[in-house]
Motif scaffolding. Structure first.
Motif, PDB file in Angstrom:
ATOM      1  N   GLY A 154      54.147  47.482  45.992  1.00  0.00           N
ATOM      2  CA  GLY A 154      54.193  49.086  46.210  1.00  0.00           C
ATOM      3  C   GLY A 154      53.900  49.822  44.744  1.00  0.00           C
ATOM      4  O   GLY A 154      53.019  50.646  44.811  1.00  0.00           O
ATOM      5  N   ALA A 155      54.283  49.272  43.537  1.00  0.00           N
ATOM      6  CA  ALA A 155      53.939  49.633  42.422  1.00  0.00           C
ATOM      7  C   ALA A 155      52.289  49.350  42.065  1.00  0.00           C
ATOM      8  O   ALA A 155      51.677  50.401  41.654  1.00  0.00           O
ATOM      9  N   VAL A 156      51.736  48.260  42.767  1.00  0.00           N
ATOM     10  CA  VAL A 156      50.385  47.907  42.345  1.00  0.00           C
ATOM     11  C   VAL A 156      49.559  48.883  43.469  1.00  0.00           C
ATOM     12  O   VAL A 156      48.606  49.506  42.828  1.00  0.00           O
ATOM     13  N   ARG A 157      49.873  49.350  44.492  1.00  0.00           N
ATOM     14  CA  ARG A 157      49.223  50.083  45.488  1.00  0.00           C
ATOM     15  C   ARG A 157      49.171  51.391  44.787  1.00  0.00           C
ATOM     16  O   ARG A 157      48.002  52.106  44.749  1.00  0.00           O
ATOM     17  N   ALA A 158      50.257  52.101  44.326  1.00  0.00           N
ATOM     18  CA  ALA A 158      50.233  53.355  43.495  1.00  0.00           C
ATOM     19  C   ALA A 158      49.466  53.470  42.328  1.00  0.00           C
ATOM     20  O   ALA A 158      48.597  54.501  42.253  1.00  0.00           O
ATOM     21  N   LEU A 159      49.457  52.379  41.546  1.00  0.00           N
ATOM     22  CA  LEU A 159      48.806  52.309  40.424  1.00  0.00           C
ATOM     23  C   LEU A 159      46.948  52.343  40.738  1.00  0.00           C
ATOM     24  O   LEU A 159      46.235  52.996  40.204  1.00  0.00           O
ATOM     25  N   ILE A 160      46.740  51.507  41.543  1.00  0.00           N
ATOM     26  CA  ILE A 160      45.427  51.619  42.123  1.00  0.00           C
ATOM     27  C   ILE A 160      44.843  52.660  42.817  1.00  0.00           C
ATOM     28  O   ILE A 160      43.868  53.182  42.444  1.00  0.00           O
TER      29      ILE A 160
ATOM     30  N   LEU B 182      41.113  50.362  37.772  1.00  0.00           N
ATOM     31  CA  LEU B 182      41.839  49.406  37.406  1.00  0.00           C
ATOM     32  C   LEU B 182      41.529  48.058  38.111  1.00  0.00           C
ATOM     33  O   LEU B 182      41.566  46.876  37.744  1.00  0.00           O
ATOM     34  N   LEU B 183      41.078  48.228  39.307  1.00  0.00           N
ATOM     35  CA  LEU B 183      40.799  47.159  40.342  1.00  0.00           C
ATOM     36  C   LEU B 183      39.768  46.120  39.970  1.00  0.00           C
ATOM     37  O   LEU B 183      39.720  45.020  39.971  1.00  0.00           O
ATOM     38  N   HIS B 184      38.760  46.571  39.056  1.00  0.00           N
ATOM     39  CA  HIS B 184      37.586  45.786  38.538  1.00  0.00           C
ATOM     40  C   HIS B 184      37.576  45.468  36.973  1.00  0.00           C
ATOM     41  O   HIS B 184      36.959  44.512  36.778  1.00  0.00           O
TER      42      HIS B 184
ATOM     43  N   TRP C 293      42.568  36.088  31.566  1.00  0.00           N
ATOM     44  CA  TRP C 293      43.440  36.325  32.809  1.00  0.00           C
ATOM     45  C   TRP C 293      42.948  37.225  33.765  1.00  0.00           C
ATOM     46  O   TRP C 293      43.069  37.156  34.999  1.00  0.00           O
ATOM     47  N   GLY C 294      41.483  38.029  33.366  1.00  0.00           N
ATOM     48  CA  GLY C 294      40.738  38.622  34.333  1.00  0.00           C
ATOM     49  C   GLY C 294      41.312  39.774  34.854  1.00  0.00           C
ATOM     50  O   GLY C 294      42.371  40.422  34.700  1.00  0.00           O
ATOM     51  N   PRO C 295      40.569  40.272  35.955  1.00  0.00           N
ATOM     52  CA  PRO C 295      41.103  41.530  36.654  1.00  0.00           C
ATOM     53  C   PRO C 295      42.374  41.500  37.453  1.00  0.00           C
ATOM     54  O   PRO C 295      42.760  40.433  37.610  1.00  0.00           O
ATOM     55  N   PRO C 296      42.674  42.494  37.915  1.00  0.00           N
ATOM     56  CA  PRO C 296      44.101  42.149  38.851  1.00  0.00           C
ATOM     57  C   PRO C 296      44.163  41.058  39.812  1.00  0.00           C
ATOM     58  O   PRO C 296      45.312  40.528  39.846  1.00  0.00           O
ATOM     59  N   MET C 297      43.109  40.759  40.682  1.00  0.00           N
ATOM     60  CA  MET C 297      43.293  39.646  41.691  1.00  0.00           C
ATOM     61  C   MET C 297      43.509  38.377  40.841  1.00  0.00           C
ATOM     62  O   MET C 297      44.341  37.554  41.225  1.00  0.00           O
TER      63      MET C 297
ATOM     64  N   ALA D 181      38.610  44.104  45.726  1.00  0.00           N
ATOM     65  CA  ALA D 181      38.518  43.152  44.688  1.00  0.00           C
ATOM     66  C   ALA D 181      37.458  42.417  44.930  1.00  0.00           C
ATOM     67  O   ALA D 181      37.554  41.723  45.846  1.00  0.00           O
ATOM     68  N   GLU D 182      36.688  41.843  43.985  1.00  0.00           N
ATOM     69  CA  GLU D 182      35.542  41.110  44.095  1.00  0.00           C
ATOM     70  C   GLU D 182      35.607  39.735  43.389  1.00  0.00           C
ATOM     71  O   GLU D 182      34.583  38.713  43.330  1.00  0.00           O
ATOM     72  N   ASP D 183      36.646  39.352  42.322  1.00  0.00           N
ATOM     73  CA  ASP D 183      36.840  38.282  41.436  1.00  0.00           C
ATOM     74  C   ASP D 183      37.301  37.175  42.068  1.00  0.00           C
ATOM     75  O   ASP D 183      38.232  36.478  41.358  1.00  0.00           O
ATOM     76  N   LEU D 184      36.591  36.884  43.201  1.00  0.00           N
ATOM     77  CA  LEU D 184      37.288  35.642  43.809  1.00  0.00           C
ATOM     78  C   LEU D 184      37.087  34.332  43.118  1.00  0.00           C
ATOM     79  O   LEU D 184      37.946  33.369  43.086  1.00  0.00           O
ATOM     80  N   GLU D 185      35.940  34.048  42.646  1.00  0.00           N
ATOM     81  CA  GLU D 185      35.544  32.909  41.974  1.00  0.00           C
ATOM     82  C   GLU D 185      36.700  32.880  40.733  1.00  0.00           C
ATOM     83  O   GLU D 185      37.071  31.833  40.379  1.00  0.00           O
ATOM     84  N   LYS D 186      36.476  33.743  39.784  1.00  0.00           N
ATOM     85  CA  LYS D 186      37.392  33.674  38.679  1.00  0.00           C
ATOM     86  C   LYS D 186      39.035  33.393  39.124  1.00  0.00           C
ATOM     87  O   LYS D 186      39.939  32.630  38.441  1.00  0.00           O
ATOM     88  N   ALA D 187      39.337  34.414  40.289  1.00  0.00           N
ATOM     89  CA  ALA D 187      40.784  34.069  40.836  1.00  0.00           C
ATOM     90  C   ALA D 187      40.977  32.546  41.292  1.00  0.00           C
ATOM     91  O   ALA D 187      42.104  32.032  40.962  1.00  0.00           O
ATOM     92  N   LEU D 188      40.041  31.795  41.892  1.00  0.00           N
ATOM     93  CA  LEU D 188      40.153  30.604  42.362  1.00  0.00           C
ATOM     94  C   LEU D 188      40.442  29.719  41.178  1.00  0.00           C
ATOM     95  O   LEU D 188      41.265  28.966  41.051  1.00  0.00           O
ATOM     96  N   GLY D 189      39.646  29.762  40.101  1.00  0.00           N
ATOM     97  CA  GLY D 189      39.911  29.154  38.778  1.00  0.00           C
ATOM     98  C   GLY D 189      40.989  29.318  38.310  1.00  0.00           C
ATOM     99  O   GLY D 189      41.774  28.293  37.864  1.00  0.00           O
TER     100      GLY D 189
END
Length: 422
Positions: free
Chosen positions: A87-93, A99-101, A112-116, A136-144
């Motif tokens: 809920g807090a994440v939703r409100a902040l974004i 902040l998403l990117h 540690w990268g962007p939020p995802m 959110a687009e940072d899938l590759e970094k999130a996978l790593g």
């Protein structure tokens, strides 16, 4: 002047205290604070008329936020992810979509990268699904990051989100650095390669051998996984020790009865064909170039191997080789005092104890051997300068060492109790 760095889990209360301290420094005309005011405030006021809002703005820009509210939102987002508060994440974004990117910790290149990606480090799957749904687009970094931290369920979810692509050839690097055998196995099961089509090494063996992590069983498992998936590891005593393979050490001892008296050069311990670099690349406390298998066993936290060596008749006082400049001659006991495993003990990751000092002293190790050493820390540990120590005992090596985080007080106590002197 933008050289401040938020910690992995920032504390808003601490930042508020920093802002008040900075305001006080402005008004007392502290030169460092005034330099920050001039560099980071768009319209620097007279120091005597500065307000808290001026200090907050300068502090925020020092942390690479555009404004104080921007910094506050970034910190709140980090803590909402830690607390798994969707809920807090939703409100902040919703309030600040940018902040998403951007990196949660604000500085460009933050690991540690962007939020995802930040959430992937912590296995916050519901938050990840939400962030992905809003762009959110940072899938590759999130996978790593999920692989690096051993968040296997999160990794599988992200991998499915990405459409189950071919695993990139550098994917094994993160789990190699953190010595995550489970993540390594998961990546290999998904098709990660340890060699290319021509049989050339892709597996990051150098990272496994040189990392500052210490987890012997995981290190052994990763190296075995690499071999099982097609990588040929060097058939050397040093590699057998890296692998924790007492059967291979036994065979090397059978072929070379003088093995327990041998010293090994850096390139034998960290082979170039496995991608290893200069001595500075390998994270150790006491140097390893020119040492014996017993020195290595202690630096790598390999208790089973150390016991095996001593049971086979290894001299607990076997010295390191002495070079032309006179440096050398230290025994394995020096490694009980200054080592990479001690770093993690002092960081609270392991119990405060001195098992290797107890082992060596129990086998008659001399607590007062004198030797000369020099040490330059890995760049990741700060101080890059070379420090020379001549004619030190194990006790004085520890007492004088320039980076106390690597020093074992329990080992020093054991050595002093055994008659050790400086």
């Amino acid at each position: 002047m933008s050289d401040r760095h938020l910690p992995v889990r920032p504390d808003l209360g601490q930042l508020k205290r920093q802002a008040k301290e900075l305001l006080s420094a402005f008004r007392s005309h502290d030169p460092g604070a005034l330099a920050q005011l001039a560099a980071l405030h768009p319209h620097p006021p007279d120091p005597d008329t500065t307000r808290l809002s001026d200090a907050q703005l300068v502090l925020a820009r020092g942390y690479q936020a555009s404004t104080w509210p921007h910094l506050v939102d970034a910190v709140r987002l980090a803590n909402a992810i830690w607390e798994d508060d969707l809920g807090a994440v939703r409100a902040l974004i919703a309030r600040r979509p940018a902040l998403l990117h951007e990196p949660v910790l604000l500085r460009p290149g933050s690991s540690w990268g962007p939020p995802m990606s930040y959430a992937a480090n912590l296995g916050r799957d519901d938050i990840i699904r939400f962030l992905r749904s809003v762009g959110a687009e940072d899938l590759e970094k999130a996978l790593g990051r999920a692989a690096l931290q051993g968040q296997l369920g999160t990794f599988e979810m992200l991998y499915a989100m990405a459409g189950r692509p071919r695993v990139p050839d550098d994917a094994l690097g993160g789990p190699a650095y953190t010595l995550r055998a489970d993540s390594t196995a998961a990546l290999l099961a998904l098709g990660a390669r340890v060699v290319d089509e021509d049989g050339r090494r892709l597996a990051p063996v150098d990272v496994v051998l040189e990392t500052d992590a210490r987890a012997p069983e995981a290190k052994h498992a990763i190296l075995e996984l690499y071999e099982r998936h097609g990588l040929s590891l060097p058939d050397t005593p040093a590699m057998a020790l890296h692998r924790g393979r007492l059967d291979l050490l036994e065979e090397h001892l059978r072929r070379d009865p003088g093995l327990l008296r041998r010293t090994f050069a850096h390139r034998e311990i960290y082979p170039a064909e496995m991608g290893c670099g200069d001595p500075l690349d390998a994270t150790t406390g006491t140097p390893l170039d020119g040492t014996t298998l017993l020195h290595m066993a202690i630096e790598f936290d390999e208790m089973e191997s150390a016991r095996w060596l001593l049971e086979r008749g290894m001299d607990p006082d076997a010295p390191a080789a002495v070079g032309h400049s006179g440096f050398g001659g230290w025994t394995a006991l020096f490694h009980t005092v200054v080592s990479q495993p001690n770093y993690w003990m002092n960081r609270g990751r392991t119990t405060r104890a001195a098992p290797f000092a107890d082992l060596l002293l129990g086998h008659g190790a001399d607590p007062n051997v004198r030797a000369s050493l020099w040490k330059r820390l890995h760049p990741g540990h700060g101080d890059p300068a070379r420090h020379d120590y001549r004619g030190v005992t194990p006790l004085s090596w520890g007492r004088r060492f320039h980076a106390p985080i690597f020093v074992s007080e329990p080992a020093l106590e054991r050595i002093q109790s055994a008659g050790g002197v400086e």
